[in-house]
Design a protein around this motif. Structure first.
Motif, PDB file in Angstrom:
ATOM      1  N   UNK A 269       0.841  -1.205   0.000  1.00 40.57           N
ATOM      2  CA  UNK A 269       0.000   0.000   0.000  1.00 40.57           C
ATOM      3  C   UNK A 269       0.873   1.250   0.000  1.00 40.57           C
ATOM      4  N   UNK A 270       1.916   1.225  -0.822  1.00 36.13           N
ATOM      5  CA  UNK A 270       2.920   2.289  -0.826  1.00 36.13           C
ATOM      6  C   UNK A 270       2.358   3.632  -1.247  1.00 36.13           C
ATOM      7  N   UNK A 271       1.371   3.639  -2.126  1.00 32.56           N
ATOM      8  CA  UNK A 271       0.875   4.897  -2.658  1.00 32.56           C
ATOM      9  C   UNK A 271       0.508   5.905  -1.600  1.00 32.56           C
ATOM     10  N   UNK A 272      -0.111   5.464  -0.521  1.00 32.07           N
ATOM     11  CA  UNK A 272      -0.575   6.371   0.533  1.00 32.07           C
ATOM     12  C   UNK A 272       0.545   6.840   1.456  1.00 32.07           C
ATOM     13  N   UNK A 273       1.732   6.238   1.303  1.00 27.57           N
ATOM     14  CA  UNK A 273       2.822   6.547   2.232  1.00 27.57           C
ATOM     15  C   UNK A 273       3.929   7.398   1.604  1.00 27.57           C
ATOM     16  N   UNK A 274       3.704   7.874   0.390  1.00 28.67           N
ATOM     17  CA  UNK A 274       4.750   8.626  -0.300  1.00 28.67           C
ATOM     18  C   UNK A 274       5.156   9.888   0.466  1.00 28.67           C
ATOM     19  N   UNK A 275       4.185  10.613   0.975  1.00 26.91           N
ATOM     20  CA  UNK A 275       4.513  11.834   1.723  1.00 26.91           C
ATOM     21  C   UNK A 275       5.277  11.490   3.003  1.00 26.91           C
ATOM     22  N   UNK A 276       4.823  10.471   3.702  1.00 26.21           N
ATOM     23  CA  UNK A 276       5.485  10.041   4.933  1.00 26.21           C
ATOM     24  C   UNK A 276       6.942   9.685   4.672  1.00 26.21           C
ATOM     25  N   UNK A 277       7.182   8.894   3.628  1.00 23.91           N
ATOM     26  CA  UNK A 277       8.543   8.467   3.330  1.00 23.91           C
ATOM     27  C   UNK A 277       9.408   9.645   2.876  1.00 23.91           C
ATOM     28  N   UNK A 278       8.841  10.548   2.083  1.00 24.69           N
ATOM     29  CA  UNK A 278       9.599  11.718   1.624  1.00 24.69           C
ATOM     30  C   UNK A 278      10.014  12.586   2.801  1.00 24.69           C
ATOM     31  N   UNK A 279       9.105  12.789   3.742  1.00 23.16           N
ATOM     32  CA  UNK A 279       9.425  13.585   4.923  1.00 23.16           C
ATOM     33  C   UNK A 279      10.504  12.904   5.764  1.00 23.16           C
ATOM     34  N   UNK A 280      10.374  11.588   5.926  1.00 19.43           N
ATOM     35  CA  UNK A 280      11.360  10.851   6.720  1.00 19.43           C
ATOM     36  C   UNK A 280      12.736  10.870   6.059  1.00 19.43           C
ATOM     37  N   UNK A 281      12.762  10.942   4.736  1.00 19.85           N
ATOM     38  CA  UNK A 281      14.030  10.968   4.009  1.00 19.85           C
ATOM     39  C   UNK A 281      14.652  12.356   3.978  1.00 19.85           C
ATOM     40  N   UNK A 282      13.924  13.366   4.464  1.00 14.53           N
ATOM     41  CA  UNK A 282      14.458  14.715   4.496  1.00 14.53           C
ATOM     42  C   UNK A 282      14.419  15.433   3.160  1.00 14.53           C
ATOM     43  N   UNK A 283      13.517  15.014   2.263  1.00  9.38           N
ATOM     44  CA  UNK A 283      13.403  15.675   0.973  1.00  9.38           C
ATOM     45  C   UNK A 283      12.764  17.052   1.139  1.00  9.38           C
ATOM     46  N   UNK A 284      12.981  17.913   0.158  1.00  8.58           N
ATOM     47  CA  UNK A 284      12.473  19.287   0.228  1.00  8.58           C
ATOM     48  C   UNK A 284      11.467  19.534  -0.892  1.00  8.58           C
ATOM     49  N   UNK A 285      10.663  20.578  -0.711  1.00  8.44           N
ATOM     50  CA  UNK A 285       9.671  20.972  -1.725  1.00  8.44           C
ATOM     51  C   UNK A 285       8.854  19.765  -2.174  1.00  8.44           C
ATOM     52  N   UNK A 286       8.352  19.011  -1.204  1.00  2.75           N
ATOM     53  CA  UNK A 286       7.647  17.758  -1.487  1.00  2.75           C
ATOM     54  C   UNK A 286       6.283  18.053  -2.111  1.00  2.75           C
ATOM     55  N   UNK A 287       6.034  17.414  -3.249  1.00  2.00           N
ATOM     56  CA  UNK A 287       4.766  17.572  -3.959  1.00  2.00           C
ATOM     57  C   UNK A 287       4.153  16.188  -4.157  1.00  2.00           C
ATOM     58  N   UNK A 288       2.951  16.003  -3.627  1.00  7.87           N
ATOM     59  CA  UNK A 288       2.280  14.709  -3.688  1.00  7.87           C
ATOM     60  C   UNK A 288       1.047  14.826  -4.568  1.00  7.87           C
ATOM     61  N   UNK A 289       0.930  13.941  -5.539  1.00  8.49           N
ATOM     62  CA  UNK A 289      -0.252  13.872  -6.389  1.00  8.49           C
ATOM     63  C   UNK A 289      -0.697  12.417  -6.482  1.00  8.49           C
TER      64      UNK A 289
END
Length: 274
Positions: free
Chosen positions: A176-196
């Protein structure tokens, strides 16, 4: 993909054939507006290379490399490159958790249907960000199995989803990875995160027949069958699943939607212009 966990689908001919119909237009539309000629692209988990080669056409004469952790899909990808007359795009063995490229090597680091198969998607995103230039893009798109929907309702398809999700979880992966993209991006320390999000829809005779037939073949393959057997789903259960897929594909009212989460982000530390 990493060498560590088992790949739930396996790299059998039926799986590679199914993956081989994917294009940048159908599978990376969220990324395409950010591409331009001359960009360097790394395509992680490139499979049979159809998306990779589409991206290469869009960024030519930029450098494009597709990577996989096993050789079988790379053989198919190289054959597809020859068929298209592309002698520039490279296909190489690499592990997403330890990419063999220098820091800041690419303008775009892309992964389609990869994070869902990893035991550590956050580390994978960090590694993708490491090899991405500070003003570049880290891009990922993954399906969400629990959010998939279909009609008509067939017990064999319920068994398919239950079995698939259990196999994936047993491999330490997240179906069920689709719903966790924002969570994983934040945990990875990515910037300017855009979720669609976006969907694949199979709701006409040709596409439903193809989807049902291809899924039946993939579920009947020895790799998935062996993993299902470990959960107690034997030959009879797999026959029920494959039969349900074929029956669904022949239904005049067949409808199936695959929901995807999409991530577009900058490597950590990048500051957006004000």
């Amino acid at each position: 993909m990493s060498d560590g966990p088992r790949y739930t689908h396996g790299h059998e001919p039926a799986t590679l054939a199914s993956h081989g119909v994917r294009t940048a237009a159908t599978s990376a539309a969220y990324l395409l507006p950010h591409l331009r000629p001359g960009l360097d692209v790394l395509d992680v988990g490139c499979g049979p290379g159809t998306i990779t080669l589409d991206l290469a056409e869009l960024v030519a004469p930029g450098r494009v490399i597709g990577v996989e952790n096993v050789e079988a899909p790379l053989v198919v990808a190289r054959e597809e490159a020859v068929r298209r007359g592309d002698s520039a795009t490279r296909f190489e063995r690499a592990d997403v958790l330890e990419l063999p490229y220098d820091d800041d090597s690419f303008d775009v680091v892309h992964a389609h249907q990869v994070l869902q198969h990893l035991t550590d998607p956050v580390t994978a995103l960090r590694e993708m960000a490491r090899v991405c230039r500070p003003d570049g893009w880290v891009a990922a798109r993954d399906a969400d199995y629990a959010a998939m929907a279909w009609h008509p309702r067939l017990p064999g398809l319920d068994l398919w989803r239950e079995t698939y999700r259990a196999v994936a979880h047993g491999n330490g992966a997240e179906p069920d990875a689709g719903r966790r993209m924002r969570e994983w991006a934040n945990a990875a320390g990515l910037a300017d995160v855009r979720i669609t999000s976006s969907v694949w829809t199979y709701a006409d005779q040709a596409s439903a027949q193809w989807w049902g037939t291809s899924q039946a073949a993939r579920c009947s393959g020895p790799v998935f069958a062996a993993q299902a057997a470990e959960l107690g789903v034997g030959e009879d259960g797999l026959a029920e699943i494959a039969g349900a897929w074929r029956a669904w594909g022949s239904e005049p009212d067949a409808w199936f939607v695959v929901l995807h989460g999409e991530l577009l982000a900058r490597p950590g530390g990048w500051a957006q212009d004000s």
